[in-house]
Each structure stands twice: as structure tokens, then as C-alpha cells.
Design an enzyme around this catalytic site. Structure first.
Site, PDB file in Angstrom:
ATOM      1  N   GLY A  13      18.952  52.963  86.891  1.00  0.00           N
ATOM      2  CA  GLY A  13      19.892  52.213  87.982  1.00  0.00           C
ATOM      3  C   GLY A  13      19.764  51.086  89.624  1.00  0.00           C
ATOM      4  O   GLY A  13      20.315  51.779  90.505  1.00  0.00           O
ATOM      5  N   ARG A  16      20.952  47.606  91.721  1.00  0.00           N
ATOM      6  CA  ARG A  16      22.350  47.227  93.298  1.00  0.00           C
ATOM      7  C   ARG A  16      22.260  48.966  94.106  1.00  0.00           C
ATOM      8  O   ARG A  16      22.488  50.261  93.370  1.00  0.00           O
ATOM      9  CB  ARG A  16      23.437  46.874  92.544  1.00  0.00           C
ATOM     10  CG  ARG A  16      24.337  47.432  91.457  1.00  0.00           C
ATOM     11  CD  ARG A  16      25.845  47.119  90.756  1.00  0.00           C
ATOM     12  NE  ARG A  16      26.334  48.045  90.690  1.00  0.00           N
ATOM     13  CZ  ARG A  16      26.984  48.145  89.371  1.00  0.00           C
ATOM     14  NH1 ARG A  16      27.350  46.925  88.823  1.00  0.00           N
ATOM     15  NH2 ARG A  16      27.932  48.853  89.297  1.00  0.00           N
ATOM     16  N   ASP A  64      18.219  51.247  78.708  1.00  0.00           N
ATOM     17  CA  ASP A  64      19.222  52.555  78.455  1.00  0.00           C
ATOM     18  C   ASP A  64      18.577  54.412  78.763  1.00  0.00           C
ATOM     19  O   ASP A  64      18.543  54.020  77.897  1.00  0.00           O
ATOM     20  CB  ASP A  64      20.619  52.121  77.522  1.00  0.00           C
ATOM     21  CG  ASP A  64      21.519  52.943  77.407  1.00  0.00           C
ATOM     22  OD1 ASP A  64      21.495  53.622  78.419  1.00  0.00           O
ATOM     23  OD2 ASP A  64      22.108  52.840  76.166  1.00  0.00           O
ATOM     24  N   TYR A 155      32.341  63.805  85.243  1.00  0.00           N
ATOM     25  CA  TYR A 155      31.404  63.666  86.058  1.00  0.00           C
ATOM     26  C   TYR A 155      30.528  64.842  87.131  1.00  0.00           C
ATOM     27  O   TYR A 155      29.725  64.888  87.716  1.00  0.00           O
ATOM     28  CB  TYR A 155      31.916  62.578  87.673  1.00  0.00           C
ATOM     29  CG  TYR A 155      31.579  61.685  87.906  1.00  0.00           C
ATOM     30  CD1 TYR A 155      30.728  60.642  88.255  1.00  0.00           C
ATOM     31  CD2 TYR A 155      31.227  62.616  89.450  1.00  0.00           C
ATOM     32  CE1 TYR A 155      29.591  60.244  89.469  1.00  0.00           C
ATOM     33  CE2 TYR A 155      30.952  61.529  90.607  1.00  0.00           C
ATOM     34  CZ  TYR A 155      30.025  61.001  90.342  1.00  0.00           C
ATOM     35  OH  TYR A 155      28.749  60.381  91.373  1.00  0.00           O
ATOM     36  N   ALA A 158      28.452  66.848  85.092  1.00  0.00           N
ATOM     37  CA  ALA A 158      27.659  66.404  85.021  1.00  0.00           C
ATOM     38  C   ALA A 158      26.370  66.397  86.294  1.00  0.00           C
ATOM     39  O   ALA A 158      25.349  67.234  86.271  1.00  0.00           O
ATOM     40  CB  ALA A 158      28.149  65.087  84.479  1.00  0.00           C
ATOM     41  N   LYS A 159      27.279  66.236  87.379  1.00  0.00           N
ATOM     42  CA  LYS A 159      27.388  66.282  88.713  1.00  0.00           C
ATOM     43  C   LYS A 159      26.769  67.867  88.748  1.00  0.00           C
ATOM     44  O   LYS A 159      25.423  67.997  89.651  1.00  0.00           O
ATOM     45  CB  LYS A 159      27.683  65.519  89.256  1.00  0.00           C
ATOM     46  CG  LYS A 159      27.730  64.168  89.425  1.00  0.00           C
ATOM     47  CD  LYS A 159      26.339  63.338  89.638  1.00  0.00           C
ATOM     48  CE  LYS A 159      26.663  61.957  89.684  1.00  0.00           C
ATOM     49  NZ  LYS A 159      25.146  61.576  89.501  1.00  0.00           N
TER      50      LYS A 159
HETATM   51  P1  NAP Z   1      26.798  51.568  90.914  1.00  0.00           P
HETATM   52  O1  NAP Z   1      26.858  50.673  92.372  1.00  0.00           O
HETATM   53  O2  NAP Z   1      27.523  51.358  90.319  1.00  0.00           O
HETATM   54  O3  NAP Z   1      24.960  51.769  90.689  1.00  0.00           O
HETATM   55  C1  NAP Z   1      24.639  52.346  89.279  1.00  0.00           C
HETATM   56  C2  NAP Z   1      23.872  51.338  88.227  1.00  0.00           C
HETATM   57  O4  NAP Z   1      23.498  52.543  86.843  1.00  0.00           O
HETATM   58  C3  NAP Z   1      24.416  49.993  87.844  1.00  0.00           C
HETATM   59  O5  NAP Z   1      23.615  48.749  88.019  1.00  0.00           O
HETATM   60  C4  NAP Z   1      23.965  50.277  87.030  1.00  0.00           C
HETATM   61  O6  NAP Z   1      23.916  49.539  85.684  1.00  0.00           O
HETATM   62  C5  NAP Z   1      23.287  50.896  86.055  1.00  0.00           C
HETATM   63  N1  NAP Z   1      23.415  51.859  84.949  1.00  0.00           N
HETATM   64  C6  NAP Z   1      24.357  52.499  84.314  1.00  0.00           C
HETATM   65  N2  NAP Z   1      24.715  52.673  83.639  1.00  0.00           N
HETATM   66  C7  NAP Z   1      22.563  52.776  83.227  1.00  0.00           C
HETATM   67  C8  NAP Z   1      22.066  53.245  81.593  1.00  0.00           C
HETATM   68  N3  NAP Z   1      23.036  54.278  80.438  1.00  0.00           N
HETATM   69  N4  NAP Z   1      20.623  52.903  82.092  1.00  0.00           N
HETATM   70  C9  NAP Z   1      20.234  52.502  83.286  1.00  0.00           C
HETATM   71  N5  NAP Z   1      21.244  52.073  84.034  1.00  0.00           N
HETATM   72  C10 NAP Z   1      22.142  52.198  84.043  1.00  0.00           C
HETATM   73  O7  NAP Z   1      26.081  53.076  91.548  1.00  0.00           O
HETATM   74  P2  NAP Z   1      25.761  53.847  93.112  1.00  0.00           P
HETATM   75  O8  NAP Z   1      27.150  53.938  93.746  1.00  0.00           O
HETATM   76  O9  NAP Z   1      24.558  52.738  93.458  1.00  0.00           O
HETATM   77  O10 NAP Z   1      25.818  55.457  92.744  1.00  0.00           O
HETATM   78  C11 NAP Z   1      24.157  55.840  92.231  1.00  0.00           C
HETATM   79  C12 NAP Z   1      23.598  57.710  92.158  1.00  0.00           C
HETATM   80  O11 NAP Z   1      24.781  57.826  92.672  1.00  0.00           O
HETATM   81  C13 NAP Z   1      24.239  57.127  90.632  1.00  0.00           C
HETATM   82  O12 NAP Z   1      24.110  58.414  90.336  1.00  0.00           O
HETATM   83  C14 NAP Z   1      25.955  57.941  91.348  1.00  0.00           C
HETATM   84  O13 NAP Z   1      27.175  58.838  90.497  1.00  0.00           O
HETATM   85  C15 NAP Z   1      25.694  59.052  92.092  1.00  0.00           C
HETATM   86  N6  NAP Z   1      26.354  58.360  93.780  1.00  0.00           N
HETATM   87  C16 NAP Z   1      26.956  57.983  93.968  1.00  0.00           C
HETATM   88  C17 NAP Z   1      27.961  58.057  95.502  1.00  0.00           C
HETATM   89  C18 NAP Z   1      28.850  56.600  95.631  1.00  0.00           C
HETATM   90  O14 NAP Z   1      29.891  56.949  97.143  1.00  0.00           O
HETATM   91  N7  NAP Z   1      28.576  56.015  95.109  1.00  0.00           N
HETATM   92  C19 NAP Z   1      28.066  59.177  95.654  1.00  0.00           C
HETATM   93  C20 NAP Z   1      27.909  60.213  95.150  1.00  0.00           C
HETATM   94  C21 NAP Z   1      26.731  60.452  93.949  1.00  0.00           C
HETATM   95  P3  NAP Z   1      25.327  48.452  85.251  1.00  0.00           P
HETATM   96  O15 NAP Z   1      25.234  47.468  86.866  1.00  0.00           O
HETATM   97  O16 NAP Z   1      24.454  47.326  84.092  1.00  0.00           O
HETATM   98  O17 NAP Z   1      26.335  49.091  85.069  1.00  0.00           O
END
Ligand code: NAP
Length: 255
Positions: A13, A16, A64, A155, A158-159
Site C-alpha cells: 500500500g 501513497r 493484491d 476495521y 481487524a486492527k
Molecule cells: P491510504 O492513503 O488509503 O493508502 C492505502 C494504500 O493501500 C492505497 O494505495 C491502496 O491502493 C492500497 N491498498 C488497498 N487495498 C490493497 C490491497 N488489497 N493490496 C495492496 N494494496 C492495497 O491509507 P493510509 O492512510 O496511508 O493508511 C495506511 C495504513 O495505515 C492502513 O493500514 C491504515 O488502516 C493505517 N492507518 C491509517 C490511519 C490514518 O489516519 N490515515 C490511522 C490509523 C491506521 P488503492 O488506492 O488502489 O486502493
């Protein structure tokens, strides 16, 4: 001399958000980096923007993580294209938020599939190499939502599952020179939280401001905040730390 000179780091992932921020930090510290994401073109484009040091390489891989064959193929490609694997960051994530009574079976399965099964599949594929070389670092992304969050039954489960998975990896893999830890971020400014703002009908800037005001350190987090913790937890300086979840949330859940 960077802490990750000669190391190969895989981040899922990572096209971005937190994943890309973390990939950037590892690249700055000398690593070769595999950017794994659903869309290979986006992964390759992101890999091309990493600030690599001399001799380091980056590759974008479309996969994926919730699919066993795809996860295995991704790890195989990392090893053949970058010559090995030393660090795995399970960061790929999605949200399908809804109150329990409106949450569908698909909402549940999709979120479990990416966060929990995805971390399992990628780790299973990588651990073979880690065990053979008696060295490896695994970092899983949990969340403050593991402690419970309205509209996120899937979520949140899962977390918290990721935390139990991480502890078990620490127990099973510790004897093989492998450390496994998790980071539980609070509010991080990315497209994921921007999408939450859109769903709630709040402007992105306003949503960030509200979250900053409610946080003890009076700001939101950025991918760099998670990247800094990741670079420490996956380093050899942290080799006596395993099975742990570090909350990187500005103290959000202290009150
Ligand atoms: P994000 O900007 O939505 O980026 C997630 C990336 O994962 C996207 O590029 C997405 O691709 C990719 N992805 C989704 N499903 C996938 C799959 N099956 N196989 C491979 N790649 C996949 O999210 P983020 O905010 O950076 O979050 C990153 C991690 O931190 C996640 O696990 C999230 O739950 C965790 N987190 C985030 C926050 C927050 O506040 N942002 C807080 C706590 C935890 P597509 O664009 O193609 O969908």
C-alpha cells in the site's frame, strides 16, 4: 552510512499516504525499496519518486495482498528483482465504515481480507526467507481504532487482530532472529482520512482542524511521524523489542 544500507524493504500500500511516506524514509536511510500496491502503474510511479541513495534500487509491484497467489508472487518478485528481503511493512489498508446494523457481509470480508488476511499472507511468504537467513523485521499497521471506534466494527476488529497477530509472530519468529512489531497510528492526514471527511460531509481542512484541537499535542499526524517510528522499530537498534504495538497518536487515547 545509512541504517538501511544494503537492506531490501517491502512496503504494501505504498503508492501513497503512510506507505509512501515510510518508503521515502527507508530510501533516505539507504534501503532498496519495493513499493507494492494494487495498481502496478501507480506503484512504479511512486517507486520512481523515492529519494534513493547511491547503489540502492526501487521497484513498483502490482499485487493484491488479500490474495494468496498475488502475495506470494509479490514476494518472489522482490527477491528476484532486488536480490533479497530484510524488512516487510504490512501497511495496505481500506475502510468500509458503517454502523453495525448497516454493515454488510462484504464490508466485513473486504476489510478483514486486506488488513488481517493480507498481513498474514505477505508475512507467510516473507518469513521463509527471513528464517533461512536468520534475519528479518516485520512491521504491521494497526490503529487507535483497535480500541473501538463508532462505525468501524470491521476495521477495529481487524486492527486489534493485527496486534494479536504481531504478538504471536514475536513469539514464533524471535528464535530465528526476526522481530515483529506494530504501529497504531492516530489521525494521520492522508487520502484515507480525507475520505472519512467526505463521508461525514465535512471539509478536509475543517476535519483536520477538529482532530488537531481534540488531540493533546494539538496537531494531526503526518506520514513522516509514522515513518520515523517505523525506521526505528525495523532497525537493529530495536532488536530487543518484539511483539509490541507502539501508539503514534499524539496522545489521542490518553484521556
Ligand atoms: P491510504 O492513503 O488509503 O493508502 C492505502 C494504500 O493501500 C492505497 O494505495 C491502496 O491502493 C492500497 N491498498 C488497498 N487495498 C490493497 C490491497 N488489497 N493490496 C495492496 N494494496 C492495497 O491509507 P493510509 O492512510 O496511508 O493508511 C495506511 C495504513 O495505515 C492502513 O493500514 C491504515 O488502516 C493505517 N492507518 C491509517 C490511519 C490514518 O489516519 N490515515 C490511522 C490509523 C491506521 P488503492 O488506492 O488502489 O486502493
Amino acid at each position: 552510512m545509512g541504517r538501511y544500507d544494503g537492506r531490501v524493504v517491502v512496503i504494501t500500500g505504498a503508492a501513497r499516504g503512510i506507505g509512501f511516506g515510510t518508503a521515502t524514509r527507508f530510501a533516505e536511510e539507504g534501503a532498496s525499496v519495493a513499493v507494492v500496491d494494487l495498481d502496478e502503474a501507480a506503484a512504479s510511479e511512486a517507486a520512481g519518486r523515492l529519494p534513493l541513495t547511491e547503489g540502492a534500487r526501487a521497484v513498483g509491484i502490482g499485487a493484491d495482498v488479500s490474495d494468496g497467489a498475488s502475495a506470494q508472487a509479490a514476494i518472489d518478485r522482490v527477491v528476484s528483482e532486488l536480490g533479497g528481503i530484510h524488512v516487510l511493512v504490512n501497511n495496505a489498508g481500506i475502510t468500509r465504515d458503517n454502523l453495525l446494523f448497516k454493515m454488510t457481509e462484504d464490508d466485513w470480508d473486504l476489510v478483514m481480507g486486506v488488513h488481517l488476511k493480507g498481513a498474514f499472507l505477505m508475512t507467510k511468504a516473507a518469513q521463509k526467507h527471513f528464517v533461512e537467513q536468520k534475519y528479518g523485521k516485520i512491521l504491521n499497521l494497526s490503529s487507535v481504532s483497535a480500541l473501538g471506534n463508532r462505525g468501524q466494527a470491521n476495521y477495529s476488529a481487524a486492527k486489534m487482530g493485527v496486534q494479536g497477530f504481531t504478538r504471536t509472530l514475536g513469539i514464533e519468529l524471535g528464535p530465528f532472529g526476526i522481530n515483529a512489531n506494530a504501529i497504531a497510528p492516530g489521525f494521520i492526514a492522508t487520502e484515507m482520512t480525507d475520505a472519512t471527511a467526505a463521508r461525514l460531509g465535512i471539509e478536509v481542512d475543517k476535519f483536520r482542524e477538529m482532530n488537531a484541537e481534540a488531540n493533546p499535542v494539538r496537531r494531526v499526524g503526518f506520514p513522516e511521524d509514522i515513518a520515523a517510528a517505523a525506521a526505528f522499530l525495523c532497525s537493529d537498534e530495536a532488536s530487543y523489542i518484539t511483539g509490541q504495538t507502539l501508539y503514534v497518536d499524539g496522545g489521542a487515547k490518553l484521556g
